[in-house]
Design an enzyme around this catalytic site. Structure first.
Site, PDB file in Angstrom:
ATOM      1  N   SER A 209      54.250  41.524  45.849  1.00  0.00           N
ATOM      2  CA  SER A 209      54.623  40.546  44.832  1.00  0.00           C
ATOM      3  C   SER A 209      54.622  41.225  43.461  1.00  0.00           C
ATOM      4  O   SER A 209      53.977  42.264  43.285  1.00  0.00           O
ATOM      5  CB  SER A 209      53.659  39.357  44.862  1.00  0.00           C
ATOM      6  OG  SER A 209      52.321  39.814  44.915  1.00  0.00           O
TER       7      SER A 209
ATOM      8  N   GLU B 213      54.373  40.609  39.182  1.00  0.00           N
ATOM      9  CA  GLU B 213      53.925  39.664  38.140  1.00  0.00           C
ATOM     10  C   GLU B 213      54.670  39.915  36.825  1.00  0.00           C
ATOM     11  O   GLU B 213      54.853  41.057  36.409  1.00  0.00           O
ATOM     12  CB  GLU B 213      52.417  39.855  37.935  1.00  0.00           C
ATOM     13  CG  GLU B 213      51.844  38.918  36.888  1.00  0.00           C
ATOM     14  CD  GLU B 213      50.326  39.007  36.809  1.00  0.00           C
ATOM     15  OE1 GLU B 213      49.657  38.934  37.859  1.00  0.00           O
ATOM     16  OE2 GLU B 213      49.823  39.164  35.683  1.00  0.00           O
TER      17      GLU B 213
ATOM     18  N   ASP C 113      40.579  32.345  29.931  1.00  0.00           N
ATOM     19  CA  ASP C 113      39.573  32.632  28.893  1.00  0.00           C
ATOM     20  C   ASP C 113      39.865  31.760  27.686  1.00  0.00           C
ATOM     21  O   ASP C 113      41.031  31.566  27.330  1.00  0.00           O
ATOM     22  CB  ASP C 113      39.648  34.110  28.491  1.00  0.00           C
ATOM     23  CG  ASP C 113      39.216  35.003  29.653  1.00  0.00           C
ATOM     24  OD1 ASP C 113      38.110  34.785  30.163  1.00  0.00           O
ATOM     25  OD2 ASP C 113      40.007  35.879  30.038  1.00  0.00           O
TER      26      ASP C 113
ATOM     27  N   PHE D 178      42.803  47.335  27.115  1.00  0.00           N
ATOM     28  CA  PHE D 178      42.889  46.212  28.035  1.00  0.00           C
ATOM     29  C   PHE D 178      41.805  46.321  29.117  1.00  0.00           C
ATOM     30  O   PHE D 178      41.178  45.329  29.481  1.00  0.00           O
ATOM     31  CB  PHE D 178      44.297  46.178  28.647  1.00  0.00           C
ATOM     32  CG  PHE D 178      44.604  44.887  29.315  1.00  0.00           C
ATOM     33  CD1 PHE D 178      44.442  43.682  28.647  1.00  0.00           C
ATOM     34  CD2 PHE D 178      45.041  44.845  30.630  1.00  0.00           C
ATOM     35  CE1 PHE D 178      44.696  42.469  29.262  1.00  0.00           C
ATOM     36  CE2 PHE D 178      45.308  43.644  31.270  1.00  0.00           C
ATOM     37  CZ  PHE D 178      45.131  42.456  30.577  1.00  0.00           C
TER      38      PHE D 178
ATOM     39  N   HIS E  78      50.100  43.700  44.760  1.00  0.00           N
ATOM     40  CA  HIS E  78      50.636  42.812  43.722  1.00  0.00           C
ATOM     41  C   HIS E  78      50.762  43.664  42.455  1.00  0.00           C
ATOM     42  O   HIS E  78      49.759  44.173  41.948  1.00  0.00           O
ATOM     43  CB  HIS E  78      49.662  41.646  43.494  1.00  0.00           C
ATOM     44  CG  HIS E  78      50.037  40.729  42.372  1.00  0.00           C
ATOM     45  ND1 HIS E  78      50.921  39.672  42.531  1.00  0.00           N
ATOM     46  CD2 HIS E  78      49.646  40.677  41.068  1.00  0.00           C
ATOM     47  CE1 HIS E  78      51.046  39.017  41.379  1.00  0.00           C
ATOM     48  NE2 HIS E  78      50.286  39.609  40.482  1.00  0.00           N
TER      49      HIS E  78
HETATM   50  P1  FAD Z   1      36.277  32.086  37.716  1.00  0.00           P
HETATM   51  O1  FAD Z   1      36.531  32.338  39.146  1.00  0.00           O
HETATM   52  O2  FAD Z   1      35.933  30.697  37.297  1.00  0.00           O
HETATM   53  O3  FAD Z   1      35.119  33.094  37.267  1.00  0.00           O
HETATM   54  C1  FAD Z   1      34.789  33.310  35.895  1.00  0.00           C
HETATM   55  C2  FAD Z   1      33.332  33.697  35.743  1.00  0.00           C
HETATM   56  O4  FAD Z   1      32.490  32.580  36.008  1.00  0.00           O
HETATM   57  C3  FAD Z   1      32.862  34.779  36.707  1.00  0.00           C
HETATM   58  O5  FAD Z   1      31.904  35.567  36.046  1.00  0.00           O
HETATM   59  C4  FAD Z   1      32.193  34.004  37.840  1.00  0.00           C
HETATM   60  O6  FAD Z   1      31.184  34.734  38.512  1.00  0.00           O
HETATM   61  C5  FAD Z   1      31.624  32.806  37.098  1.00  0.00           C
HETATM   62  N1  FAD Z   1      31.661  31.576  37.911  1.00  0.00           N
HETATM   63  C6  FAD Z   1      32.693  31.154  38.677  1.00  0.00           C
HETATM   64  N2  FAD Z   1      32.423  29.967  39.247  1.00  0.00           N
HETATM   65  C7  FAD Z   1      31.186  29.627  38.849  1.00  0.00           C
HETATM   66  C8  FAD Z   1      30.361  28.516  39.103  1.00  0.00           C
HETATM   67  N3  FAD Z   1      30.768  27.495  39.883  1.00  0.00           N
HETATM   68  N4  FAD Z   1      29.126  28.492  38.509  1.00  0.00           N
HETATM   69  C9  FAD Z   1      28.701  29.506  37.716  1.00  0.00           C
HETATM   70  N5  FAD Z   1      29.461  30.588  37.445  1.00  0.00           N
HETATM   71  C10 FAD Z   1      30.686  30.656  37.981  1.00  0.00           C
HETATM   72  N6  FAD Z   1      44.243  34.929  32.521  1.00  0.00           N
HETATM   73  C11 FAD Z   1      45.112  34.123  31.854  1.00  0.00           C
HETATM   74  O7  FAD Z   1      44.760  33.612  30.778  1.00  0.00           O
HETATM   75  N7  FAD Z   1      46.380  33.889  32.308  1.00  0.00           N
HETATM   76  C12 FAD Z   1      46.809  34.388  33.483  1.00  0.00           C
HETATM   77  O8  FAD Z   1      47.959  34.156  33.879  1.00  0.00           O
HETATM   78  C13 FAD Z   1      45.929  35.224  34.234  1.00  0.00           C
HETATM   79  N8  FAD Z   1      46.312  35.749  35.420  1.00  0.00           N
HETATM   80  C14 FAD Z   1      45.419  36.489  36.157  1.00  0.00           C
HETATM   81  C15 FAD Z   1      45.796  36.957  37.418  1.00  0.00           C
HETATM   82  C16 FAD Z   1      44.914  37.710  38.191  1.00  0.00           C
HETATM   83  C17 FAD Z   1      45.356  38.196  39.554  1.00  0.00           C
HETATM   84  C18 FAD Z   1      43.619  38.025  37.679  1.00  0.00           C
HETATM   85  C19 FAD Z   1      42.683  38.869  38.482  1.00  0.00           C
HETATM   86  C20 FAD Z   1      43.234  37.567  36.430  1.00  0.00           C
HETATM   87  C21 FAD Z   1      44.112  36.783  35.663  1.00  0.00           C
HETATM   88  N9  FAD Z   1      43.748  36.261  34.415  1.00  0.00           N
HETATM   89  C22 FAD Z   1      44.630  35.468  33.712  1.00  0.00           C
HETATM   90  C23 FAD Z   1      42.431  36.557  33.845  1.00  0.00           C
HETATM   91  C24 FAD Z   1      41.398  35.461  34.175  1.00  0.00           C
HETATM   92  O9  FAD Z   1      41.798  34.225  33.651  1.00  0.00           O
HETATM   93  C25 FAD Z   1      40.076  35.892  33.545  1.00  0.00           C
HETATM   94  O10 FAD Z   1      39.576  37.010  34.224  1.00  0.00           O
HETATM   95  C26 FAD Z   1      39.010  34.812  33.444  1.00  0.00           C
HETATM   96  O11 FAD Z   1      37.949  35.311  32.627  1.00  0.00           O
HETATM   97  C27 FAD Z   1      38.395  34.370  34.766  1.00  0.00           C
HETATM   98  O12 FAD Z   1      39.241  33.620  35.508  1.00  0.00           O
HETATM   99  P2  FAD Z   1      38.848  33.287  37.040  1.00  0.00           P
HETATM  100  O13 FAD Z   1      39.874  32.374  37.546  1.00  0.00           O
HETATM  101  O14 FAD Z   1      38.613  34.529  37.769  1.00  0.00           O
HETATM  102  O15 FAD Z   1      37.469  32.515  36.791  1.00  0.00           O
END
Ligand code: FAD
Length: 294
Positions: free
Chosen positions: A25, A27, A118, A225, A275
């Site tokens: 895929s 991005e 974030d 980054f 990806h």
């Molecule tokens: P989560 O899975 O919620 O995790 C975030 C943090 O919180 C981690 O430290 C985790 O251990 C902790 N955590 C998770 N769940 C819980 C819980 N229930 N209780 C306590 N702690 C918890 N960012 C963007 O803004 N736009 C994008 O399009 C984008 N695309 C991305 C695509 C990929 C493939 C990746 C790997 C990252 C992408 N990001 C994007 C970055 C991402 O949004 C950031 O890394 C963000 O800080 C975390 O998102 P997450 O969905 O992994 O969060």
């Protein structure tokens, strides 16, 4: 049953991952100008020749690219390719996410990359979702099995994770909430990925975890980054890249070689595809693809 041996760099064959058909895929990020959008159509059409499973489109922090993501995704889908919008929930309300999901369903989109995202600097209100597992749960409760949901995985761990154990358990929460597969943050240490997959197997988390691949083209940008997102550039790579200074051709040649070799090794160890973070250009991804002889 004896486990496959695990050692350095790919000796460990990832049984949980081998069962998946490899999928590829690409991005993109939503272009900011009409010129950027025209350019992206050409990039998309060139990469479409490689027959990817889908193209994904990022979503700016706090919804800053909501319209741009929608426009880019629907343009890809309209041209006959599968498109997956990224959707981050931080700073959002349930009502807002519900509307976005509906708009994608109306356009026939059936794949989504669900993220926490974030908080944009200077914003206080985190909104109605705290973590990505809550978003995944919400998508499932609102739309049942309509979407194939991808979530993010961090082989070198998320920068805010309180511990390795917590981060793995938090990843598992997203899976239990209904994620179908995962894409990793980019990394240059394949061993971190193998070990992450092995740790997931120990937690009975065996969904497909596709490595996210960042081509190396510009050292300064990459270093900045990588610091932010917690991806380590190994010293031997960093030192060489620093040594090339402004010599773009050498950075390009070295980057292509290193990343191609890593991809080859990942696929041989059973990675369920790749990806590519294309940065909206074709050349670095195409060069790696050609070396892999896919
Ligand atoms: P989560 O899975 O919620 O995790 C975030 C943090 O919180 C981690 O430290 C985790 O251990 C902790 N955590 C998770 N769940 C819980 C819980 N229930 N209780 C306590 N702690 C918890 N960012 C963007 O803004 N736009 C994008 O399009 C984008 N695309 C991305 C695509 C990929 C493939 C990746 C790997 C990252 C992408 N990001 C994007 C970055 C991402 O949004 C950031 O890394 C963000 O800080 C975390 O998102 P997450 O969905 O992994 O969060």
């Amino acid at each position: 049953m004896p486990r496959a041996p695990r050692g350095y760099s790919g000796i460990y064959i990832m049984e949980s991952q081998k069962k998946y058909q490899q999928q590829f895929s690409f991005e993109f990020f939503p272009p900011k100008t009409a010129e950027g959008a025209d350019k992206l159509v050409k990039v998309r059409d060139t990469l479409a020749a490689l027959k990817p499973k889908y193209f994904s489109v990022t979503f700016g922090a706090g919804g800053s690219t909501q319209q741009g993501t929608f426009d880019t995704v629907t343009s890809i889908q309209g041209a006959g390719f599968d498109a997956a919008p990224h959707l981050s929930c931080v700073g959002s309300t349930r009502e807002n996410i519900r509307e976005i999901l509906k708009s994608y369903m109306d356009k026939g989109i059936s794949r989504i990359v669900a993220l926490r995202g974030d908080m944009p600097s200077g914003t206080q209100d985190i909104g109605e979702f705290r973590f990505a597992n809550e978003l995944v749960e919400f998508i499932r409760s609102e739309t049942a099995d309509h979407f194939n949901i991808e979530v993010a995985a961090y082989p070198e761990f998320h920068p805010q994770a309180s511990s390795v154990k917590d981060d793995l358990n938090n990843f598992k929460r997203k899976v239990e909430a209904g994620a179908n597969s995962a894409i990793t943050q980019y990394f240059f240490n394949p061993d971190a990925y193998y070990r992450f997959v092995e740790d997931c197997e120990k937690l009975d988390v065996t969904l497909s975890i596709v490595p996210g691949i960042m081509p190396i083209t510009n050292y300064t940008q990459l270093a900045r980054f990588s610091d932010m997102c917690g991806a380590e550039i190994p010293r031997w790579i960093r030192k060489r890249l620093e040594g090339y200074g402004d010599d773009k051709d050498s950075i390009k040649a070295f980057g292509e070689e290193v990343i191609s070799e890593m991809c080859q090794q990942l696929l041989e160890a059973g990675a369920p595809g790749l990806h590519f973070y294309t940065m909206n250009v074709t050349a670095p991804t195409l060069a790696i693809w050609k070396n892999l002889d896919l």
